[in-house]
Design a protein around this motif. Structure first.
Motif: not given
Lengths: 184, 519
Positions: A136, A138, A145, B75, B113, B115-118, B121
């Protein structure tokens, strides 16, 4: 090169206004919006199945600046189920599957995307490299990352566009009437 | 937005700080400009910017100014959203049916939405309901210690306050003490107090009630570095950055995988109050979802706006024309005059520059309004006015005219008629006029000691007539009150000086300008 070289497989939605030049192959279930531009100058562009190419997207297979040799043909291959969001510019030579290129992102020549990569909105990648899978990029500083999640499934969006786009746009006819598997 | 936040034209606030017009307030009661520094800021309401829940200040304090339901991404610090996935589960075959049945279950997890951290994780288990509460919290290992310290200091503050009150009580001699002496038999103590002796201890020593806190002990023991620290290559992608670590101060994780969702910080709505007259000058509506204002005394509703019209090139030892567009935002017409700083002192005495139809009512003066609440005034220390730090390095020639500007009329924009005939304008000064807007020609010359590529800074005073209409008990007549207000304007012209370039004629500039306006 003439427009007759454009190959559109069955089930693909390609609007008539789309600027397509050169040897371009568009796989089945791929959706190309009316204001997208696909230019194959240096060699053929092969787009796989189930991609969404939105407005103002530019996909160019450009001749390298330093090489004057016209015979130096390289193919731009785009895999399946990728999403090219509004205004992104692609000049690379290879894109795998399930990638998302967010709005206004830029991928320069020589950058190879693997599987499941996300290039964030406005991120510019210019140096040649191969991005590992699920990378990713961003933010303003193009922070990288590895994400654990796959990019979300675009089936619903694709179905919606398949229904809606023909209502308001003339489509390019697919040249091959028989169902075929798009070249990978 | 760029045209709103232009930094070229600055206005001196009454406290001396320089701000663009859009950042200034205008106190209708004191009739002066105020800025963020010289108003008192008050917290109106506390709310969460994501779920728009309104919280009482005590509740917000209890929750450490964070929303209980909303989270930020650890993040990238964007707001996390709840995302649903469908997971199909294969049930074990029930008696009688040979094939195992399939059920699909919806699972919910937090996801960013951007950095797509969930939350996956962070190894937070998915939830079966979409409600935003009840996400797992990480327990701070020092909670007990922190709460005991807070308890300790609370008691200390309480005691200090008591002492202070006692001291005040000591000094106030006029208070009745009869009921005390009857109730507690405190006559001896009061007698001592009257005699000016220190009060006797009541036997209850307050220091004994302080809770015991263990002082923190420095330790020499430091955990040794892991063996692979010098041999393993560092994977920067997996390490957290400093902002990420400080985002969760109690954990300060070193690895991305150890990040934990952060509760969203609460926002406040502020209202501004003039410190000298204590009137509200800016008050938003209470509800967090509303973006309207109950009171909105921004300067751009009251002070004529000055805008630089175009970039100009200045030349050494030469006057260059500078076009300024002036527009009157008020609902009442105004008259504008320009003055040099040097002129002001003597012109103030001679106040007959303007010929108003209505006479100025002298019975109302500003001082009587400012004296409305002299007691409360103590609580608002007035900002010390500072010196204006703006060094001018150019000189502006001001036209000696009085420009009348009509009131703002939103429909005038669609009016094609040219109303410049209604005013006897000097065409060499007023280049263009429409509605409440006018373009005035000035001329600017840089000082001789200015270096190349230096911004040219000029300043002047705009004196305009302000028609205040304050309905207050002091103003029973409700007369229209006309004042002359001096606004100090500072303009920096970001244009390099080109000593070699030829002078472009001012007339040419005006012509191109009008051409631009026509098109």
């Amino acid at each position: 090169m003439s427009k007759s070289e454009v190959k559109i497989y069955h089930g693909a939605i390609v609007c008539k206004e789309t600027k397509i030049r050169g040897d371009v192959t568009i796989g089945s279930m791929t959706i190309v919006h009316p204001c997208a531009t696909i230019i194959a100058d240096a060699g053929p562009i092969v787009i796989g199945d189930g991609n969404i190419i939105e407005e103002q997207v530019v996909i160019i297979n450009r001749l390298p600046e330093n090489s004057q040799n016209k015979d130096d043909i390289s193919t731009l291959r785009i895999g399946n189920n990728n999403v090219f969001e509004v205004g992104c510019i692609v000049e690379t030579s290879s894109i795998g599957d399930n990638n998302v290129l967010e709005c206004k992102s830029y991928i320069g020549p020589g950058i190879k995307l693997g599987v499941g990569c996300v290039i964030g909105a406005g991120c510019r990648l210019t140096l040649p490299e191969t991005l590992p899978d699920n990378t990713l990029v961003y933010g303003k500083n193009c922070i990288r990352k590895i994400i654990s999640d796959k990019p979300p499934n675009q089936n619903l969006q694709r179905e919606f566009l398949t229904k809606v786009l023909p209502n308001y746009h003339h489509l390019k006819k697919s040249k091959t009437a028989i169902m075929q598997i798009a070249p990978q | 937005m760029a045209h709103l936040s232009q930094q070229d034209v600055l206005i001196a606030c009454s406290c001396g700080s320089l701000r663009p017009l859009i950042k200034l307030y205008f106190c209708r009661h004191c009739i002066v400009l105020r800025c963020g520094y010289c108003v008192s800021q008050e917290v109106d309401s506390i709310y969460c910017s994501n779920c728009l829940e309104n919280l009482a200040s005590s509740e917000a304090k209890l929750k450490k100014n964070r929303c209980g339901a909303c989270f930020d991404c650890p993040c990238c610090f964007h707001t996390l959203t709840i995302r649903a996935t469908t997971i199909s589960r294969i049930n074990p075959p029930v008696d009688g049916s040979p094939t195992p049945s399939k059920t699909s279950v919806k699972n919910y997890y937090l996801s960013c939405f951007f950095c797509r951290w969930t939350s996956r994780d962070a190894k937070i288990p998915d939830k079966l309901t979409a409600t935003s509460s009840n996400w797992p919290e990480h327990e701070n290992t020092y909670t007990a210690r922190i709460s005991s310290l807070i308890e300790y200091f609370k008691i200390i503050t309480l005691r200090e306050r008591l002492e202070k009150e006692n001291r005040m009580f000591l000094h106030s001699s006029r208070r009745g003490y009869q009921h005390f002496s009857e109730k507690f038999g405190l006559t001896a103590m009061l007698a001592r107090k009257r005699a000016g002796l220190p009060p006797l201890s009541l036997g209850r020593d307050d220091t004994s009630t302080l809770p015991h806190i263990a002082p923190s002990i420095a330790s020499e023991h430091v955990e040794p570095l892991p063996d692979d620290v010098f041999t393993e290559a560092i994977d920067i992608v997996k390490l957290t950055s400093l902002p990420q670590r400080f985002g969760i101060p109690d954990l300060q994780p070193e690895l991305i995988s150890n990040l934990f969702p952060i509760h969203k910080q609460l926002f406040i709505k502020r209202s501004q109050r003039c410190r000298s007259c204590l009137h509200n000058i800016f008050k938003p509506e209470y509800g967090p979802a509303s973006i309207k204002f109950k009171l909105h005394l921004a300067a751009y509703y009251y002070v004529p706006e000055i805008r630089l019209m175009e970039k100009i090139k200045l030349k050494r030892r030469q006057y260059t024309h500078l076009m300024l567009k002036i527009s009157n935002p008020a609902q009442i017409s105004t008259q504008i005059q320009f003055l040099q700083f040097e002129d002001v002192t003597d012109i103030v005495q001679n106040n007959e520059v303007f010929n108003f139809e209505e006479k100025k009512d002298d019975s109302i003066d500003t001082k009587s309004i400012t004296n409305l609440a002299p007691i409360q005034k103590k609580t608002y220390p007035l900002e010390k006015s500072r010196r204006i730090t703006f060094k001018t390095n150019g000189k502006i020639n001001l036209p000696d005219v009085i420009i009348s500007l009509p009131a703002r009329d939103d429909t005038a924009e669609y009016d094609e008629a040219n109303d410049s005939d209604m005013y006897q304008d000097n065409p060499s000064v007023i280049v263009w006029r429409k509605g409440n807007k006018v373009i005035v020609k000035f001329s600017v010359i840089p000082n001789n000691d200015v270096e190349d590529n230096e911004d040219i800074k000029i300043g002047f005073i705009m004196r305009y007539s302000y028609h205040g209409k304050i309905i207050s008990p002091l103003e029973q007549k409700g007369n229209k009150d006309i004042r002359l207000l001096d606004i100090k304007i500072f303009i920096s012209i970001r244009v390099c000086i080109s000593p070699t370039e030829l002078l472009t004629s001012g007339n040419y500039q005006i012509r191109t300008y009008l051409g631009k306006l026509m098109s």
